[in-house]
Motif scaffolding. Structure first.
Motif, PDB file in Angstrom:
ATOM      1  N   SER A   8       1.060  -1.347   0.078  1.00  0.00           N
ATOM      2  CA  SER A   8      -0.102  -0.108  -0.097  1.00  0.00           C
ATOM      3  C   SER A   8       0.845   1.211  -0.073  1.00  0.00           C
ATOM      4  CB  SER A   8      -0.652   0.030   1.372  1.00  0.00           C
ATOM      5  OG  SER A   8      -1.152   1.287   1.507  1.00  0.00           O
ATOM      6  N   THR A   9       0.741   1.842  -1.032  1.00  0.00           N
ATOM      7  CA  THR A   9       1.596   3.155  -1.200  1.00  0.00           C
ATOM      8  C   THR A   9       1.138   4.338  -0.085  1.00  0.00           C
ATOM      9  OG1 THR A   9       0.338   3.927  -2.963  1.00  0.00           O
ATOM     10  CG2 THR A   9       2.392   3.038  -3.485  1.00  0.00           C
ATOM     11  N   GLY A  10       0.001   4.310   0.204  1.00  0.00           N
ATOM     12  CA  GLY A  10      -0.448   5.128   1.268  1.00  0.00           C
ATOM     13  C   GLY A  10      -0.077   4.658   2.607  1.00  0.00           C
ATOM     14  N   ASP A  11       0.161   3.400   3.119  1.00  0.00           N
ATOM     15  CA  ASP A  11       0.656   2.977   4.216  1.00  0.00           C
ATOM     16  C   ASP A  11       1.994   3.314   4.305  1.00  0.00           C
ATOM     17  OD1 ASP A  11      -1.789   1.975   5.226  1.00  0.00           O
ATOM     18  OD2 ASP A  11      -1.348  -0.074   4.989  1.00  0.00           O
TER      19      ASP A  11
ATOM     20  N   GLU B 270       2.745  17.181   4.303  1.00  0.00           N
ATOM     21  CA  GLU B 270       1.801  18.078   4.079  1.00  0.00           C
ATOM     22  C   GLU B 270       0.857  17.683   2.881  1.00  0.00           C
ATOM     23  OE1 GLU B 270       2.221  22.415   3.573  1.00  0.00           O
ATOM     24  OE2 GLU B 270       3.516  22.177   4.995  1.00  0.00           O
ATOM     25  N   ILE B 271       1.336  17.157   1.861  1.00  0.00           N
ATOM     26  CA  ILE B 271       0.660  16.973   0.770  1.00  0.00           C
ATOM     27  C   ILE B 271      -0.462  15.667   1.048  1.00  0.00           C
ATOM     28  CG2 ILE B 271       0.668  15.803  -1.674  1.00  0.00           C
ATOM     29  CD1 ILE B 271       3.737  16.869  -1.562  1.00  0.00           C
ATOM     30  N   VAL B 272       0.185  14.725   1.736  1.00  0.00           N
ATOM     31  CA  VAL B 272      -0.692  13.564   2.193  1.00  0.00           C
ATOM     32  C   VAL B 272      -1.933  14.150   3.116  1.00  0.00           C
ATOM     33  CG1 VAL B 272      -1.038  11.581   3.274  1.00  0.00           C
ATOM     34  CG2 VAL B 272       0.912  12.035   1.803  1.00  0.00           C
TER      35      VAL B 272
ATOM     36  N   SER C 127      -3.314  16.865   3.317  1.00  0.00           N
ATOM     37  CA  SER C 127      -4.314  17.923   2.862  1.00  0.00           C
ATOM     38  C   SER C 127      -4.981  16.935   1.496  1.00  0.00           C
ATOM     39  CB  SER C 127      -3.574  18.747   2.006  1.00  0.00           C
ATOM     40  OG  SER C 127      -2.545  18.724   1.217  1.00  0.00           O
ATOM     41  N   GLY C 128      -4.598  15.837   1.340  1.00  0.00           N
ATOM     42  CA  GLY C 128      -5.455  15.142   0.263  1.00  0.00           C
ATOM     43  C   GLY C 128      -5.199  15.249  -1.299  1.00  0.00           C
ATOM     44  N   TYR C 129      -3.832  15.718  -1.344  1.00  0.00           N
ATOM     45  CA  TYR C 129      -3.344  15.886  -2.705  1.00  0.00           C
ATOM     46  C   TYR C 129      -2.404  14.898  -2.951  1.00  0.00           C
ATOM     47  CZ  TYR C 129      -5.352  20.330  -2.955  1.00  0.00           C
ATOM     48  OH  TYR C 129      -6.122  21.663  -3.046  1.00  0.00           O
ATOM     49  N   LEU C 130      -1.831  14.717  -4.271  1.00  0.00           N
ATOM     50  CA  LEU C 130      -1.197  13.588  -4.772  1.00  0.00           C
ATOM     51  C   LEU C 130       0.469  13.767  -4.765  1.00  0.00           C
ATOM     52  CD1 LEU C 130      -2.588  11.816  -7.749  1.00  0.00           C
ATOM     53  CD2 LEU C 130      -2.980  11.179  -5.471  1.00  0.00           C
ATOM     54  N   VAL C 131       1.242  12.879  -4.083  1.00  0.00           N
ATOM     55  CA  VAL C 131       2.575  13.028  -3.904  1.00  0.00           C
ATOM     56  C   VAL C 131       3.173  13.017  -5.322  1.00  0.00           C
ATOM     57  CG1 VAL C 131       4.757  12.093  -3.006  1.00  0.00           C
ATOM     58  CG2 VAL C 131       2.694  12.249  -1.728  1.00  0.00           C
ATOM     59  N   PRO C 132       4.127  14.070  -5.660  1.00  0.00           N
ATOM     60  CA  PRO C 132       4.637  14.137  -7.135  1.00  0.00           C
ATOM     61  C   PRO C 132       5.117  12.867  -7.661  1.00  0.00           C
ATOM     62  CG  PRO C 132       5.511  15.994  -5.795  1.00  0.00           C
ATOM     63  CD  PRO C 132       4.694  14.898  -4.846  1.00  0.00           C
TER      64      PRO C 132
ATOM     65  N   ASP D 183      -2.054  -1.342  -3.755  1.00  0.00           N
ATOM     66  CA  ASP D 183      -3.074  -0.751  -3.564  1.00  0.00           C
ATOM     67  C   ASP D 183      -2.521   0.577  -3.576  1.00  0.00           C
ATOM     68  OD1 ASP D 183      -4.732   0.515  -1.867  1.00  0.00           O
ATOM     69  OD2 ASP D 183      -4.417  -0.803  -0.084  1.00  0.00           O
ATOM     70  N   GLY D 184      -3.094   1.518  -4.222  1.00  0.00           N
ATOM     71  CA  GLY D 184      -2.635   2.971  -4.132  1.00  0.00           C
ATOM     72  C   GLY D 184      -1.895   3.415  -5.248  1.00  0.00           C
ATOM     73  N   TYR D 185      -1.416   2.662  -6.163  1.00  0.00           N
ATOM     74  CA  TYR D 185      -0.534   2.964  -7.323  1.00  0.00           C
ATOM     75  C   TYR D 185      -0.850   2.220  -8.433  1.00  0.00           C
ATOM     76  CZ  TYR D 185       3.660   4.442  -9.471  1.00  0.00           C
ATOM     77  OH  TYR D 185       4.548   5.002 -10.500  1.00  0.00           O
TER      78      TYR D 185
ATOM     79  N   LYS E 124      -8.500  10.144  14.734  1.00  0.00           N
ATOM     80  CA  LYS E 124      -9.150  10.303  13.150  1.00  0.00           C
ATOM     81  C   LYS E 124      -7.801  10.766  12.346  1.00  0.00           C
ATOM     82  CE  LYS E 124     -13.231  12.360  11.471  1.00  0.00           C
ATOM     83  NZ  LYS E 124     -13.916  11.151  11.149  1.00  0.00           N
ATOM     84  N   ARG E 125      -7.761  10.090  11.436  1.00  0.00           N
ATOM     85  CA  ARG E 125      -6.626  10.287  10.514  1.00  0.00           C
ATOM     86  C   ARG E 125      -6.998  11.618   9.741  1.00  0.00           C
ATOM     87  NH1 ARG E 125      -5.643   5.381   6.548  1.00  0.00           N
ATOM     88  NH2 ARG E 125      -5.718   6.939   5.124  1.00  0.00           N
ATOM     89  N   LYS E 126      -5.894  12.568   9.743  1.00  0.00           N
ATOM     90  CA  LYS E 126      -6.014  13.786   9.208  1.00  0.00           C
ATOM     91  C   LYS E 126      -6.724  13.808   7.766  1.00  0.00           C
ATOM     92  CE  LYS E 126      -4.081  18.254  10.025  1.00  0.00           C
ATOM     93  NZ  LYS E 126      -2.898  19.000  10.409  1.00  0.00           N
TER      94      LYS E 126
HETATM   95  P1  AMP Z   1      -4.139   5.801   0.321  1.00  0.00           P
HETATM   96  O1  AMP Z   1      -3.981   5.459   1.690  1.00  0.00           O
HETATM   97  O2  AMP Z   1      -3.742   5.043  -0.691  1.00  0.00           O
HETATM   98  O3  AMP Z   1      -5.575   6.749   0.220  1.00  0.00           O
HETATM   99  O4  AMP Z   1      -3.220   7.212   0.232  1.00  0.00           O
HETATM  100  C1  AMP Z   1      -3.104   8.411   1.208  1.00  0.00           C
HETATM  101  C2  AMP Z   1      -2.470   9.271   0.549  1.00  0.00           C
HETATM  102  O5  AMP Z   1      -0.999   9.095   0.330  1.00  0.00           O
HETATM  103  C3  AMP Z   1      -3.109   9.838  -0.813  1.00  0.00           C
HETATM  104  O6  AMP Z   1      -4.314  10.643  -0.782  1.00  0.00           O
HETATM  105  C4  AMP Z   1      -1.811  10.579  -1.281  1.00  0.00           C
HETATM  106  O7  AMP Z   1      -1.678  11.959  -0.782  1.00  0.00           O
HETATM  107  C5  AMP Z   1      -0.742   9.754  -1.063  1.00  0.00           C
HETATM  108  N1  AMP Z   1      -0.535   8.691  -1.995  1.00  0.00           N
HETATM  109  C6  AMP Z   1      -0.591   7.272  -2.089  1.00  0.00           C
HETATM  110  N2  AMP Z   1      -0.380   6.756  -3.065  1.00  0.00           N
HETATM  111  C7  AMP Z   1      -0.164   7.712  -4.103  1.00  0.00           C
HETATM  112  C8  AMP Z   1       0.421   7.714  -5.437  1.00  0.00           C
HETATM  113  N3  AMP Z   1       0.430   6.670  -6.069  1.00  0.00           N
HETATM  114  N4  AMP Z   1       0.695   8.829  -6.069  1.00  0.00           N
HETATM  115  C9  AMP Z   1       0.680   9.962  -5.273  1.00  0.00           C
HETATM  116  N5  AMP Z   1       0.331  10.235  -3.856  1.00  0.00           N
HETATM  117  C10 AMP Z   1      -0.049   8.921  -3.116  1.00  0.00           C
END
Ligand code: AMP
Length: 213
Positions: free
Chosen positions: A30-33, A51-53, A55-60, A84-86, A159-161
């Motif tokens: 899981s890229t989020g984890d 900060e990016i995570v 605020s809900g944006y995507l990491v570059p 999961d997440g990529y 509660k996760r931010k």
């Molecule tokens: P998730 O738990 O998969 O919802 O990921 C949580 C947060 O991590 C996302 O809202 C993004 O900020 C960041 N993130 C996870 N995976 C990616 C990805 N493949 N590309 C960019 N940002 C990511």
């Protein structure tokens, strides 16, 4: 076997990915984890992503590229994985195609879980996570409890931010704008299978397993 899971935040993608990983005996990536753990441990990646995570944006894409190449080329992923997440952007999907061409495992599945946005907002606003083991609970599962039912850590539920309502709405907008084109990309190649996520967890899991031969 490599399985790529898609779904807007809150569709139960992480939960289902864990179930599939257990059943198929392959790691759950899981890229989020990975990012949350990097943030917690204040690694270089974590400091850049925090900060990016939150605020809900995507990491570059370039930061994600280094991360995904390193993880998928690791020994742990040799026999396959559940991703999961990529990918979450078209450029990420194209990079993943290249990585997959260089891997030994050949079977691949692209599974998307769908749930209506308003239901997602309800679900995510109603969940707490354990800051020690990372398990996610619904409010009703932990009502009146101060310790984590999974690992027993005291005062660890929070509660996760990125589960606050304004952030959830932003994450959904980001999903529709940036990740939906990725679904279209796999759909146009005839690779994507959809599963309705608005069902009990075990039924979603059953449907997903049914899609894997
Ligand atoms: P998730 O738990 O998969 O919802 O990921 C949580 C947060 O991590 C996302 O809202 C993004 O900020 C960041 N993130 C996870 N995976 C990616 C990805 N493949 N590309 C960019 N940002 C990511």
């Amino acid at each position: 076997m490599r399985i790529v899971m898609f779904g807007a935040p809150g569709v139960g993608k992480g939960t289902q990915a864990k179930i599939l990983a257990d059943k198929l005996n392959v790691p759950h990536i899981s890229t989020g984890d990975i990012l949350r753990s990097a943030i917690k441990n204040q690694t270089v990646l974590g400091l850049k992503a925090k900060e990016i995570v939150e605020s809900g944006y995507l990491v570059p894409d370039d930061l994600m590229a280094d991360l995904i190449k390193e993880v998928l080329s690791g020994k742990e992923c040799e026999k396959g994985f559940i991703l999961d997440g990529y990918p979450r952007t078209l450029d990420q999907a194209k990079l993943l195609d290249e990585i997959f061409q260089s891997l030994k495992t050949d079977e691949e599945y692209y599974l998307a879980i769908t749930v209506d946005d308003e239901l997602i907002i309800q679900r995510l606003s109603n969940r707490l996570a354990c800051k020690v083991c990372g398990t996610i609970f619904t409010l009703s599962e932990v009502e009146g409890k101060t310790t984590c039912p999974k690992c027993g850590a005291a005062e660890s539920l929070y509660k996760r931010k990125d589960d606050e309502e304004d952030v959830i709405r932003n994450r959904l907008n980001v999903f529709h704008a940036q990740t939906e084109p990725v679904l279209d990309y796999y759909k146009s190649k005839g690779k994507l299978t959809f599963v309705n996520g608005d069902q009990p967890v075990n039924m979603v899991a059953e449907e997903l397993v049914g899609k894997i031969k």
